[in-house]
Design an enzyme around this catalytic site. Structure first.
Site, short mmCIF file in Angstrom:
data_model
loop_
_atom_site.label_atom_id
_atom_site.label_comp_id
_atom_site.label_asym_id
_atom_site.label_seq_id
_atom_site.Cartn_x
_atom_site.Cartn_y
_atom_site.Cartn_z
N HIS A 72 0.84 -1.20 0.00
CA HIS A 72 0.00 0.00 0.00
C HIS A 72 0.87 1.25 0.00
CE1 HIS A 72 -4.23 -1.45 1.39
NE2 HIS A 72 -3.70 -2.26 0.49
N TYR A 200 -9.01 5.36 8.17
CA TYR A 200 -9.09 5.60 9.61
C TYR A 200 -10.07 6.76 9.80
CZ TYR A 200 -4.82 2.85 10.42
OH TYR A 200 -3.88 1.84 10.51
N PRO A 292 -4.03 -0.69 18.87
CA PRO A 292 -3.81 -1.06 17.47
C PRO A 292 -3.90 0.09 16.47
CG PRO A 292 -5.94 -1.84 18.25
CD PRO A 292 -5.24 -1.29 19.44
N LYS A 296 1.06 -1.17 15.02
CA LYS A 296 2.46 -1.35 15.40
C LYS A 296 2.77 -2.63 16.19
CE LYS A 296 4.41 2.13 13.55
NZ LYS A 296 4.07 1.66 12.20
N TYR A 383 4.27 5.68 10.45
CA TYR A 383 3.38 4.60 10.02
C TYR A 383 4.14 3.53 9.22
CZ TYR A 383 -0.97 2.29 8.79
OH TYR A 383 -1.98 1.36 8.67
P1 FAD Z 1 1.59 -13.33 20.75
O1 FAD Z 1 1.08 -13.26 19.36
O2 FAD Z 1 0.65 -13.01 21.86
O3 FAD Z 1 2.21 -14.77 20.97
C1 FAD Z 1 2.57 -15.24 22.23
C2 FAD Z 1 2.42 -16.74 22.25
O4 FAD Z 1 2.85 -17.24 23.50
C3 FAD Z 1 0.97 -17.18 22.08
O5 FAD Z 1 0.88 -18.13 21.05
C4 FAD Z 1 0.60 -17.74 23.44
O6 FAD Z 1 -0.33 -18.82 23.34
C5 FAD Z 1 1.96 -18.22 23.95
N1 FAD Z 1 2.04 -18.28 25.41
C6 FAD Z 1 1.50 -17.44 26.32
N2 FAD Z 1 1.80 -17.82 27.57
C7 FAD Z 1 2.56 -18.94 27.45
C8 FAD Z 1 3.17 -19.80 28.40
N3 FAD Z 1 3.05 -19.57 29.71
N4 FAD Z 1 3.87 -20.85 27.93
C9 FAD Z 1 4.00 -21.08 26.61
N5 FAD Z 1 3.42 -20.29 25.67
C10 FAD Z 1 2.72 -19.24 26.09
N6 FAD Z 1 -1.68 -5.62 16.28
C11 FAD Z 1 -1.86 -4.87 15.21
O7 FAD Z 1 -0.87 -4.31 14.72
N7 FAD Z 1 -3.09 -4.77 14.63
C12 FAD Z 1 -4.20 -5.41 15.15
O8 FAD Z 1 -5.29 -5.32 14.63
C13 FAD Z 1 -4.05 -6.17 16.30
N8 FAD Z 1 -5.10 -6.82 16.87
C14 FAD Z 1 -4.91 -7.55 18.02
C15 FAD Z 1 -5.98 -8.20 18.63
C16 FAD Z 1 -5.79 -8.94 19.81
C17 FAD Z 1 -6.98 -9.64 20.47
C18 FAD Z 1 -4.50 -9.02 20.38
C19 FAD Z 1 -4.28 -9.83 21.66
C20 FAD Z 1 -3.44 -8.39 19.74
C21 FAD Z 1 -3.63 -7.64 18.58
N9 FAD Z 1 -2.57 -6.99 17.94
C22 FAD Z 1 -2.75 -6.26 16.83
C23 FAD Z 1 -1.23 -7.05 18.42
C24 FAD Z 1 -0.42 -8.11 17.69
O9 FAD Z 1 -1.25 -9.17 17.34
C25 FAD Z 1 0.66 -8.54 18.65
O10 FAD Z 1 1.49 -7.41 18.89
C26 FAD Z 1 1.49 -9.72 18.16
O11 FAD Z 1 0.71 -10.88 18.17
C27 FAD Z 1 2.70 -9.91 19.05
O12 FAD Z 1 3.31 -11.12 18.78
P2 FAD Z 1 4.00 -11.96 19.93
O13 FAD Z 1 4.56 -13.15 19.26
O14 FAD Z 1 4.87 -11.06 20.71
O15 FAD Z 1 2.83 -12.34 20.94
C1 PHB Z 2 -6.11 -4.80 10.61
O1 PHB Z 2 -6.22 -4.95 9.39
O2 PHB Z 2 -6.45 -5.70 11.40
C2 PHB Z 2 -5.59 -3.52 11.14
C3 PHB Z 2 -5.03 -2.59 10.27
C4 PHB Z 2 -4.56 -1.39 10.77
C5 PHB Z 2 -4.62 -1.13 12.12
C6 PHB Z 2 -5.15 -2.07 12.99
C7 PHB Z 2 -5.63 -3.28 12.50
O3 PHB Z 2 -4.16 0.07 12.59
#
Ligand code: FAD
Ligand code: PHB
Length: 388
Positions: A72, A200, A292, A296, A383
Site C-alpha cells: 500500500h 481511519y 492497534p 504497530k 506509520y
Molecule cells: P503473541 O502473538 O501473543 O504470541 C505469544 C504466544 O505465546 C501465544 O501463542 C501464546 O499462546 C503463547 N504463550 C502465552 N503464555 C505462554 C506460556 N506460559 N507458555 C507457553 N506459551 C505461552 N496488532 C496490530 O498491529 N493490529 C491489530 O489489529 C491487532 N489486533 C490484536 C488483537 C488482539 C486480540 C490481540 C491480543 C493483539 C492484537 N494486535 C494487533 C497485536 C499483535 O497481534 C501482537 O502485537 C502480536 O501478536 C505480538 O506477537 P507476539 O509473538 O509477541 O505475541
Molecule cells: C487490521 O487490518 O487488522 C488492522 C489494520 C490497521 C490497524 C489495525 C488493525 O491500525
C-alpha cells in the site's frame, strides 16, 4: 534435553526468532501453551512495515507474502464527512504491506516444519529457572509428564499474559501503563474491501477503521464501550453503525455480508523495562503492548526479534555487545512506537470524559494534518516504520 536458545511462545515473535537463528546454525526449542490450530485461528494484525517485510524475507518466509500480500502506498484519514489521503511513498519513499498476522504465522510454522524445527505445542506449566545464572533451564509438562530443557539463553516471546515477564523480580522490573476507556470490535467478512486503501475515521459516534486482508476479505473495526459484549452486536447492527461513522461515499460503496469472525479487544499502552534479566530476554507483547490504531504491535515484535537475533548471532561469534545492549536498543524503538500509537489513538477516538476543549484540540490537529505536508510526513514516517 539441551538447546542453545529456549523460546517460550509460538506466536510471530517466537517463531520468527527460531527460524532466523536456525538458519544461522543456532539450535532452538519453541514451547507453546496452545495447540497449533488455536494459534492459527487468531485474527490479529494486518499491516506490515517494510522492515518487517524484509526481516520475513531474510528468514526465508517471504515468498507467499510477496505473491499474495498487497503493498500500500498510502492511507485515508477521515473526520465526519471530510477526509484526505496521506501518500507514504511521496512523503517517505516507502510502502507498507497488507498481509495478515494469521498468514505470517502459517508461513512461519510451515518453514519451521520444513527445517525440522522443534516446536512443542500444548506445553503446560512452563517455568523458567536460574535466568540470572550461567546455567538457566526451563521445565514444562506435556501429556502428563514433566520435562526439562537446559539452555544458554531464554527468549520470552509469550505475549502479554505469559510467564516470562512475571519471572523478572519486581525490584528489577518497572512497568508503565495506560488503559483506554474503550475497546475495538472487529469483524471479518468475505466481502470486497470498501476501498483499495485503509480508512481511519474519526467520528462523533466513535472511531472506525476499514481494513482488509485480500480482494474478497475485509476487516472492519468500531470503537465500542469497554462493557459491550460481542453478543450485543448483530452483524446488521455492526454494518449500520459502520456506515454512520465512515464518509458518505464510502458508506454508499460498502458491501456487507455475514461475519466470519467477530471479537472485542481492549486498548492498552504498556511497556516493561528492562527487556533483559540475566539470560532471559523479552520480545514482542511479552514486554510491551500498543493500542492497534498505529498498526504497530506485530511490527514491534519483529523489530525486537531483529535486535535479539543479531545479538545472539554475534554472541556465538564471540562478541557480546549485541546482547548487552539489546534492552536499550529495543526500548528506544519501542517508546517511539508507543508514542505514535498513543498519539493516533488520542487523535482519532472519542473519549467518554472528553471536554469540549479537548474535542476542539482533536479537530484542530486533524485540520493541521490535512493541510500540512510536514505533519503528514511525520505521520507517514512513523506509520511505515522507523529504521531498525
Ligand atoms: P503473541 O502473538 O501473543 O504470541 C505469544 C504466544 O505465546 C501465544 O501463542 C501464546 O499462546 C503463547 N504463550 C502465552 N503464555 C505462554 C506460556 N506460559 N507458555 C507457553 N506459551 C505461552 N496488532 C496490530 O498491529 N493490529 C491489530 O489489529 C491487532 N489486533 C490484536 C488483537 C488482539 C486480540 C490481540 C491480543 C493483539 C492484537 N494486535 C494487533 C497485536 C499483535 O497481534 C501482537 O502485537 C502480536 O501478536 C505480538 O506477537 P507476539 O509473538 O509477541 O505475541
Ligand atoms: C487490521 O487490518 O487488522 C488492522 C489494520 C490497521 C490497524 C489495525 C488493525 O491500525
Amino acid at each position: 534435553m539441551r538447546t542453545q536458545v529456549a523460546i517460550i511462545g509460538g506466536g510471530p515473535a517466537g517463531l520468527l526468532l527460531s527460524q532466523l537463528l536456525h538458519r544461522k546454525g543456532i539450535d532452538t526449542v519453541v514451547l507453546e501453551r496452545r495447540s497449533r490450530d488455536y494459534v492459527l485461528s487468531r485474527i490479529r494484525a494486518g499491516v506490515l512495515e517494510w522492515g518487517a517485510v524484509e526481516l520475513l524475507r531474510e528468514a526465508g518466509v517471504g515468498a507467499r507474502m510477496d505473491a499474495e500480500g498487497f503493498p500500500h502506498d498510502g492511507t485515508y484519514l477521515a473526520s465526519e464527512n471530510r477526509g484526505f489521503r496521506i501518500d507514504f511513498v511521496e512523503r517517505t519513499g516507502k510502502q507498507v504491506m497488507v498481509y495478515g498476522q494469521t498468514e505470517v504465522t502459517r508461513d512461519l510454522y510451515e518453514a519451521r516444519d520444513k527445517m525440522d524445527g522443534q516446536i512443542i505445542d500444548e506445553a503446560e506449566g512452563v517455568t523458567i529457572h536460574g535466568a540470572d545464572t550461567d546455567a538457566p533451564h526451563v521445565t514444562y509438562t506435556k501429556d502428563g509428564s514433566e520435562h526439562r530443557i537446559d539452555c544458554d539463553f531464554i527468549a520470552g516471546c509469550d505475549g502479554f499474559h505469559g510467564v516470562s515477564r512475571k519471572t523478572i523480580p519486581g525490584t528489577v522490573l518497572r512497568e508503565f501503563e495506560r488503559v483506554y476507556p474503550f475497546g475495538w470490535l472487529g469483524l471479518l467478512s468475505e466481502t470486497p474491501p470498501v476501498d483499495d486503501e485503509l480508512i481511519y475515521a474519526q467520528h462523533s459516534r466513535g472511531f472506525a477503521l476499514c481494513s482488509m486482508r485480500n480482494a474478497n476479505l475485509s476487516r472492519y473495526y468500531l470503537q465500542v464501550p469497554l462493557d459491550d459484549k460481542v453478543e450485543d452486536w448483530s452483524d446488521d447492527a455492526f454494518w449500520a453503525e459502520l456506515k454512520q461513522r465512515i464518509p458518505e461515499d464510502a458508506a454508499q460503496r460498502l458491501v456487507t455480508g455475514p461475519s466470519i469472525e467477530k471479537s472485542i479487544a481492549p486498548l492498552r499502552s504498556f511497556v516493561a523495562e528492562p527487556m533483559r534479566w540475566g539470560r532471559l530476554f523479552l520480545a514482542g507483547d511479552a514486554a510491551h503492548i500498543v493500542p492497534p490504531t498505529g498498526a504497530k504491535g506485530l511490527n514491534l515484535a519483529a523489530s525486537d526479534v531483529h535486535y535479539l537475533y543479531n545479538g545472539l548471532v554475534q554472541h556465538y561469534e564471540g562478541d557480546d555487545e549485541g546482547i548487552e545492549t539489546y534492552s536499550e536498543r529495543a526500548l528506544a524503538r519501542v517508546w517511539k512506537s508507543e508514542r505514535f500509537s498513543w498519539s493516533m489513538t488520542t487523535l482519532l477516538h472519542l473519549f467518554p470524559d472528553q471536554s469540549p476543549f479537548e474535542r476542539r484540540m482533536q479537530e484542530a490537529e486533524f485540520d493541521y494534518l490535512a493541510g500540512s505536508e510536514a505533519a503528514q510526513t511525520a505521520l507517514a514516517e512513523n506509520y511505515v516504520g522507523l529504521p531498525y
